[in-house]
Design an enzyme around this catalytic site. Sequence first.
Site, short mmCIF file in Angstrom:
data_model
loop_
_atom_site.label_atom_id
_atom_site.label_comp_id
_atom_site.label_asym_id
_atom_site.label_seq_id
_atom_site.Cartn_x
_atom_site.Cartn_y
_atom_site.Cartn_z
N LYS A 168 -6.37 0.81 -10.60
CA LYS A 168 -7.82 0.39 -8.93
C LYS A 168 -9.14 0.92 -8.82
CE LYS A 168 -7.74 -2.31 -4.41
NZ LYS A 168 -8.25 -1.33 -3.82
N HIS A 211 -13.06 0.30 -3.34
CA HIS A 211 -12.51 -0.08 -1.97
C HIS A 211 -13.46 -0.55 -0.99
CE1 HIS A 211 -8.70 3.22 -1.25
NE2 HIS A 211 -9.09 2.90 -0.14
N SER A 219 0.84 -1.82 0.26
CA SER A 219 -0.27 0.09 -0.23
C SER A 219 0.66 1.41 -0.40
CB SER A 219 -0.84 0.16 1.14
OG SER A 219 -1.64 1.36 1.80
N THR A 230 -4.48 3.54 -7.66
CA THR A 230 -5.82 3.23 -7.18
C THR A 230 -6.46 4.89 -7.45
OG1 THR A 230 -5.27 2.02 -5.01
CG2 THR A 230 -7.00 3.36 -4.70
N TYR A 238 -1.24 6.30 -4.66
CA TYR A 238 -1.84 7.24 -4.33
C TYR A 238 -1.76 8.64 -5.76
CZ TYR A 238 -5.20 5.16 -1.54
OH TYR A 238 -5.85 3.76 -0.87
C1 LIG Z 1 -8.03 -0.35 6.36
C2 LIG Z 1 -8.41 -0.97 4.91
C3 LIG Z 1 -7.29 0.20 4.13
C4 LIG Z 1 -7.15 0.10 3.04
N1 LIG Z 1 -5.86 0.86 1.97
C5 LIG Z 1 -5.70 0.86 0.95
C6 LIG Z 1 -5.26 1.20 0.54
O1 LIG Z 1 -4.10 1.85 1.28
N2 LIG Z 1 -4.67 1.11 -1.52
C7 LIG Z 1 -5.87 0.80 -1.65
O2 LIG Z 1 -5.93 0.64 -3.27
N3 LIG Z 1 -7.16 0.09 -1.10
C8 LIG Z 1 -6.80 0.75 -0.13
N4 LIG Z 1 -8.00 -0.46 0.85
C9 LIG Z 1 -9.02 -1.35 0.11
C10 LIG Z 1 -8.95 -2.25 -0.27
O3 LIG Z 1 -7.20 -3.00 -1.10
C11 LIG Z 1 -9.85 -3.12 -1.07
O4 LIG Z 1 -9.92 -2.85 -1.60
C12 LIG Z 1 -11.09 -3.51 -0.10
O5 LIG Z 1 -10.00 -4.04 1.62
C13 LIG Z 1 -11.65 -4.45 -0.59
O6 LIG Z 1 -12.46 -4.79 -0.04
P1 LIG Z 1 -12.87 -5.90 1.07
O7 LIG Z 1 -11.90 -5.37 2.29
O8 LIG Z 1 -14.53 -5.92 2.18
O9 LIG Z 1 -13.55 -7.67 0.45
C14 LIG Z 1 -8.11 -0.27 1.90
C15 LIG Z 1 -9.06 -1.33 2.50
C16 LIG Z 1 -9.03 -1.38 4.33
C17 LIG Z 1 -10.73 -2.47 5.09
#
Ligand SMILES: Cc1cc2nc3c(=O)[nH]c(=O)nc-3n(C[C@H](O)[C@H](O)[C@H](O)COP(=O)(O)O)c2cc1C
Length: 442
Positions: free
Chosen positions: A314, A338, A133, A183, A157
């Site tokens: 993404k 997300h 990330s 993303t 990002y």
């Molecule tokens: C706590 C948390 C932090 C996240 N941080 C990022 C991130 O830094 N970059 C990103 O592209 N997506 C981030 N996401 C989204 C995840 O990559 C992913 O799309 C998402 O968790 C999928 O949904 P689900 O957890 O319900 O399966 C984050 C999600 C969560 C839960």
Amino acid sequence: MSDADDRGIGRAVQSEVYRAGLSGTRPTVPVDSVALERAARKATTAEAFAYLAGGAGAEATMAANRAAFDRWRIWPRVLRDVSRRDLSIELLGRRRATPFLLSPIGVAELAHPEADTAVGRAAAALDVPYVLSNQASRSMEEVTAEMGEASRWFQLYWSSHDELNESFVRRAEACGCEAIVVTLDTHLLGWRTRDLDAAFLPFSRGQGIAQYTSDPVFADLVRERVSRLAAGGAAGGAAGPRPRITPALLVSALSIARAGARSPLIDGGIRASLRSPLPRAAIETFLDVFADPGLTWEDLANLREWTSLPILLKGVMHPSDAARALDSGVDGLVVSNHGGRQIDGAVASLDALPAVLERVGGRVPVVLDSGVRGGADAFKALALGATAVGIGRPYAYGLAVAGAAGVRAVVRNHIAELDLTMGLAGRSSIAEIGRDSLAAAP
Ligand SMILES: Cc1cc2nc3c(=O)[nH]c(=O)nc-3n(C[C@H](O)[C@H](O)[C@H](O)COP(=O)(O)O)c2cc1C
């Protein structure tokens, strides 16, 4: 798969669990996804859990993500010799042991002190690509140093500072990342009800900004800010009098010092960083540059000049955007909302998938995430045509419950369940999981 035997990983995991059960041992990391979430809640502070588990608004998108999986039913076939199942796929020019990858999850330190490094070790042990990330709690250099040759990608990002974007991408390349995932759904932070009610934003406390505090371009931005404020004599600003030591400041200084083992900003450890204006200035600089809501397709073209790595986008949910992405020459898409953290009441990722796939027509790989809670969900996404499936919150919950071992358990359970679901559905390879493997729920 390193720990599967001839019977396949599903049966190997089952027999390990049931055997341990004979001596009264139950899995420390719950297999059931709801119990897993509950265990993570117990293992974390209220604020940390709110950040990990929460979504935007009334969390209708999160519910929609789950409901979309429920609208499809797996349609099994029998007597097809499924004694051997092959879970491997071809993705970005490489054979992968399974169709899973670990979606990027920021601020992993909220789940466990070993944060991203623990996730990296677990991903490497299971041979599942880890998308590092942009908002990590540990620098990409520190995490990848523990991953050997294992597969990693970097999620970017796009900040409002192009030199910084370029620096991240070049560092990712130097760290052996195989792809850049940009993303696109977080150019503004979603309306996250739980975090708002807790008045908690980890970044403003210096958590989840390790890629920045370890970056030379970012360090220059911070120093410039400090000198600018000093020149302007800003009282109480980043260069103002020595900051009052509050619990929040202590958390940020600790987090920055820990994250920045090699930070050009931290010199002299925690004590020095508490006295220095730099950590505070780093947070403020981060908040200034973090995202760029003015970003357009034209800006993306710069990325090609910075790297020859494959580029995936993404957060592409609409078929017209998928078409535009193909026109701009990207190498893959991640259909994702997300995990419902950005827009409340948005279309579910799984519901968006078919139209995107139709427009893509097999020209580039399409990864699906958001709402995947086990191997049977992955089966459904693959049956609809996804090339690979991203695991999100469940592995963060595993991390909260048991560190690297917890991540490993959760991901292994996903793989095991997919393996068994394939066998039970009469499919012995991922290629055999087609649209005819599903029926719409009545
Ligand atoms: C706590 C948390 C932090 C996240 N941080 C990022 C991130 O830094 N970059 C990103 O592209 N997506 C981030 N996401 C989204 C995840 O990559 C992913 O799309 C998402 O968790 C999928 O949904 P689900 O957890 O319900 O399966 C984050 C999600 C969560 C839960």
